[in-house]
Design a protein around this motif. Structure first.
Motif, mmCIF file in Angstrom:
data_model
loop_
_atom_site.group_PDB
_atom_site.id
_atom_site.type_symbol
_atom_site.label_atom_id
_atom_site.label_comp_id
_atom_site.label_asym_id
_atom_site.label_seq_id
_atom_site.Cartn_x
_atom_site.Cartn_y
_atom_site.Cartn_z
ATOM 1 N N LEU A 269 0.830 -1.208 0.000
ATOM 2 C CA LEU A 269 0.000 0.000 0.000
ATOM 3 C C LEU A 269 0.859 1.250 0.000
ATOM 4 O O LEU A 269 0.562 2.231 -0.698
ATOM 5 N N ALA A 270 1.939 1.228 0.791
ATOM 6 C CA ALA A 270 2.836 2.391 0.837
ATOM 7 C C ALA A 270 3.489 2.645 -0.514
ATOM 8 O O ALA A 270 3.765 3.799 -0.874
ATOM 9 N N LEU A 271 3.716 1.569 -1.278
ATOM 10 C CA LEU A 271 4.337 1.704 -2.603
ATOM 11 C C LEU A 271 3.309 1.960 -3.702
ATOM 12 O O LEU A 271 3.678 2.090 -4.870
ATOM 13 N N GLY A 272 2.034 1.974 -3.330
ATOM 14 C CA GLY A 272 0.993 2.229 -4.319
ATOM 15 C C GLY A 272 0.661 1.040 -5.197
ATOM 16 O O GLY A 272 0.012 1.198 -6.239
ATOM 17 N N ARG A 273 1.081 -0.142 -4.792
ATOM 18 C CA ARG A 273 0.818 -1.360 -5.589
ATOM 19 C C ARG A 273 -0.484 -1.989 -5.097
ATOM 20 O O ARG A 273 -0.504 -2.968 -4.353
ATOM 21 N N THR A 274 -1.589 -1.398 -5.520
ATOM 22 C CA THR A 274 -2.911 -1.739 -4.975
ATOM 23 C C THR A 274 -3.298 -3.183 -5.249
ATOM 24 O O THR A 274 -3.799 -3.885 -4.357
ATOM 25 N N ALA A 275 -3.105 -3.663 -6.473
ATOM 26 C CA ALA A 275 -3.526 -5.031 -6.818
ATOM 27 C C ALA A 275 -2.771 -6.060 -5.977
ATOM 28 O O ALA A 275 -3.367 -7.007 -5.451
ATOM 29 N N ALA A 276 -1.449 -5.872 -5.840
ATOM 30 C CA ALA A 276 -0.663 -6.799 -5.031
ATOM 31 C C ALA A 276 -1.055 -6.692 -3.556
ATOM 32 O O ALA A 276 -1.058 -7.696 -2.826
ATOM 33 N N ALA A 277 -1.403 -5.477 -3.101
ATOM 34 C CA ALA A 277 -1.833 -5.299 -1.713
ATOM 35 C C ALA A 277 -3.138 -6.051 -1.459
ATOM 36 O O ALA A 277 -3.323 -6.647 -0.393
ATOM 37 N N SER B 49 -2.981 1.908 16.301
ATOM 38 C CA SER B 49 -1.542 1.909 16.583
ATOM 39 C C SER B 49 -0.728 1.269 15.458
ATOM 40 O O SER B 49 0.501 1.400 15.434
ATOM 41 N N GLU B 50 -1.399 0.565 14.537
ATOM 42 C CA GLU B 50 -0.684 -0.148 13.481
ATOM 43 C C GLU B 50 -0.642 0.613 12.155
ATOM 44 O O GLU B 50 0.208 0.327 11.311
ATOM 45 N N ALA B 51 -1.546 1.537 11.964
ATOM 46 C CA ALA B 51 -1.594 2.237 10.679
ATOM 47 C C ALA B 51 -2.327 3.557 10.850
ATOM 48 O O ALA B 51 -3.114 3.747 11.793
ATOM 49 N N SER B 52 -2.081 4.450 9.918
ATOM 50 C CA SER B 52 -2.732 5.759 9.938
ATOM 51 C C SER B 52 -4.201 5.615 9.540
ATOM 52 O O SER B 52 -4.597 4.607 8.944
ATOM 53 N N PRO B 53 -5.019 6.628 9.844
ATOM 54 C CA PRO B 53 -6.430 6.570 9.440
ATOM 55 C C PRO B 53 -6.597 6.366 7.935
ATOM 56 O O PRO B 53 -7.500 5.646 7.502
ATOM 57 N N ARG B 54 -5.724 6.977 7.140
ATOM 58 C CA ARG B 54 -5.835 6.827 5.684
ATOM 59 C C ARG B 54 -5.575 5.386 5.265
ATOM 60 O O ARG B 54 -6.320 4.817 4.449
ATOM 61 N N VAL B 55 -4.536 4.773 5.841
ATOM 62 C CA VAL B 55 -4.217 3.383 5.505
ATOM 63 C C VAL B 55 -5.311 2.443 6.009
ATOM 64 O O VAL B 55 -5.701 1.493 5.314
ATOM 65 N N ARG B 56 -5.845 2.716 7.221
ATOM 66 C CA ARG B 56 -6.916 1.870 7.744
ATOM 67 C C ARG B 56 -8.162 1.957 6.868
ATOM 68 O O ARG B 56 -8.842 0.949 6.636
ATOM 69 N N ALA B 57 -8.448 3.165 6.381
ATOM 70 C CA ALA B 57 -9.610 3.327 5.503
ATOM 71 C C ALA B 57 -9.413 2.549 4.208
ATOM 72 O O ALA B 57 -10.352 1.907 3.701
ATOM 73 N N ARG B 58 -8.192 2.557 3.682
ATOM 74 C CA ARG B 58 -7.916 1.796 2.452
ATOM 75 C C ARG B 58 -8.019 0.296 2.707
ATOM 76 O O ARG B 58 -8.517 -0.457 1.869
ATOM 77 N N PHE B 59 -7.529 -0.133 3.880
ATOM 78 C CA PHE B 59 -7.645 -1.559 4.195
ATOM 79 C C PHE B 59 -9.104 -1.974 4.346
ATOM 80 O O PHE B 59 -9.516 -3.040 3.863
ATOM 81 N N ASP B 60 -9.903 -1.143 5.033
ATOM 82 C CA ASP B 60 -11.319 -1.466 5.203
ATOM 83 C C ASP B 60 -12.013 -1.568 3.856
ATOM 84 O O ASP B 60 -12.862 -2.446 3.642
ATOM 85 N N ASP B 61 -11.667 -0.667 2.951
ATOM 86 C CA ASP B 61 -12.251 -0.722 1.606
ATOM 87 C C ASP B 61 -11.814 -1.997 0.891
ATOM 88 O O ASP B 61 -12.629 -2.687 0.252
ATOM 89 N N THR B 62 -10.514 -2.338 1.018
ATOM 90 C CA THR B 62 -10.010 -3.576 0.421
ATOM 91 C C THR B 62 -10.692 -4.787 1.040
ATOM 92 O O THR B 62 -11.059 -5.735 0.339
ATOM 93 N N ARG B 63 -10.881 -4.753 2.348
ATOM 94 C CA ARG B 63 -11.515 -5.867 3.057
ATOM 95 C C ARG B 63 -12.931 -6.105 2.543
ATOM 96 O O ARG B 63 -13.346 -7.251 2.330
ATOM 97 N N ARG B 64 -13.680 -5.019 2.354
ATOM 98 C CA ARG B 64 -15.049 -5.159 1.854
ATOM 99 C C ARG B 64 -15.081 -5.794 0.469
ATOM 100 O O ARG B 64 -15.980 -6.569 0.141
ATOM 101 N N ARG B 65 -14.089 -5.462 -0.361
ATOM 102 C CA ARG B 65 -14.074 -5.989 -1.729
ATOM 103 C C ARG B 65 -13.479 -7.392 -1.811
ATOM 104 O O ARG B 65 -13.883 -8.186 -2.654
ATOM 105 N N VAL B 66 -12.539 -7.699 -0.924
ATOM 106 C CA VAL B 66 -11.834 -8.979 -0.990
ATOM 107 C C VAL B 66 -12.600 -10.102 -0.308
ATOM 108 O O VAL B 66 -12.636 -11.239 -0.802
ATOM 109 N N LEU B 67 -13.233 -9.804 0.823
ATOM 110 C CA LEU B 67 -13.843 -10.869 1.621
ATOM 111 C C LEU B 67 -14.881 -11.711 0.870
ATOM 112 O O LEU B 67 -14.908 -12.930 1.039
ATOM 113 N N PRO B 68 -15.750 -11.111 0.031
ATOM 114 C CA PRO B 68 -16.704 -11.976 -0.689
ATOM 115 C C PRO B 68 -16.026 -13.047 -1.541
ATOM 116 O O PRO B 68 -16.482 -14.194 -1.591
ATOM 117 N N ALA B 69 -14.914 -12.687 -2.221
ATOM 118 C CA ALA B 69 -14.190 -13.686 -3.010
ATOM 119 C C ALA B 69 -13.563 -14.739 -2.108
ATOM 120 O O ALA B 69 -13.542 -15.934 -2.442
#
Length: 354
Positions: free
Chosen positions: A78-86, A105-125
């Protein structure tokens, strides 16, 4: 460039250049690579950290270490901007630990928001993949793997985010619970059959070998045709005296260790004698006649009594308790196998009778 970074980089270069077998012998297994990668991630050396994580992935890791590895791989990507690999790393992480969330404590609000968005899209698969693997294990007869897979899937579907991701997941949850129960029942039945075979082998060893005794065709046949304890047995057709007669235990057919169900075609299911359901609905109001009200799974013993009852398909939490209490009062003509009453598991659908 900090001394810490140089130290970690030097250690990583050694680890990457050393074969895994030698690493294990020298006390530097995958965990050392994982720790080196985390240190590099903390130093914002994301490419080098990914090299360490990739090397660590080639060696067996404990479950929690695998979660930590995939978490930091994802954060690096995510820090490198490699969204598909992330997203691929997130999928691996969520397969191992479906309830994983990033803390403040593990990530910034921006990174957590991106992970939550990724989680919503990844979990169904991930959900569909876990179901496919569990169903394949069930179809192949690997009921332990199937049970574990369906249990994991049930946990995933309990997540509100997952449940809201696809309307069909409500039906998948019902299907998952059904297969989970079937897998557990199959494991129980397989264990019972192993016990049965063990008993039969022991009986074969203990069977008297006196020449002239007529062999019994099967334990079931012996149960129906064997004489009583006081009746003389025949030795080559000649009545034997009580003094000459050997002491024998009565024939034993261990059907009692089984709980049969609809898959046992040679078993006559139990027939309901009384199967009344309480009409108490409290403030909810009774539904219209003919309305399906869920289903109950009951175990009927050899005397026709319900010895176990559980909700198979819920009505609601209040009335479920009423249904269970009613089911415990039901009476049946017991299931029969080879002329003997046996224990039987059945599912009864409940319909409003008003």
């Amino acid at each position: 460039m900090s001394l810490t970074y140089l130290t970690v980089a030097a250690g990583l270069a050694w680890a990457l250049a050393t074969p895994p077998a030698a690493q294990a012998q020298d006390g530097a297994p995958a965990v050392s690579l994982l720790q080196a990668g985390i240190a590099l991630y903390t130093a914002a050396s994301y490419d080098e950290a990914l090299d360490a994580f990739e090397a660590a992935r080639q060696i067996d890791l404990a479950r929690e270490d695998r979660v930590t590895l995939d978490q930091h791989r994802m954060l690096c990507l995510l820090a490198l901007g490699r969204t598909a690999a992330a997203e691929e790393a997130a999928a691996s992480l969520l397969e191992t630990k479906p309830d994983f969330v990033l803390s403040a404590s593990e990530a910034s609000p921006r990174v957590r928001a991106r992970f939550d968005d990724t989680r919503r899209r990844v979990l169904p698969a991930v959900v569909r993949r876990v179901y496919t693997d569990a169903k394949r294990a069930y179809d192949s007869g690997d009921y332990t793997a199937a049970r574990d897979g369906f249990a994991q899937l049930s946990q995933m579907l309990a997540d509100p985010q997952v449940a809201a991701a696809d309307p069909s997941f409500a039906d998948l949850g019902t299907l998952t619970d059904g297969f989970l129960q079937l897998s557990a029942a199959a494991i129980e039945r397989r264990a019972a059959r192993r016990d049965y075979d063990t008993v039969q082998a022991a009986l074969a060893v203990l069977q008297p070998s006196t020449q002239g005794f007529r062999p019994m065709a099967s334990p079931a046949a012996a149960a129906m045709s064997a004489p009583g304890l006081d009746a003389p047995l025949a030795l080559d057709g000649v009545p034997e005296t009580a003094a000459a007669r050997p002491v024998m235990s009565p024939p034993f057919t261990p059907l009692g260790i089984f709980t049969f169900d609809w898959r046992d075609k040679d078993v006559t299911p139990p027939m309901p004698m009384t199967q009344a359901v309480s009409g108490w609905w409290g403030a909810m109001g009774e539904p219209a006649a003919g309305t399906p009200l869920g289903a109950i799974e009951v175990v009927v013993d050899e005397s026709g009594h319900v010895v176990d009852a559980r909700i198979y398909q819920s009505v609601n939490r209040v009335y479920d308790a009423v249904l269970l209490e009613s089911a415990r009062q039901w009476r049946y003509q017991p299931a029969m196998k080879d002329g003997r009453a046996v224990k039987y598991r059945r599912i009864a659908g409940i319909v409003s009778g008003r």
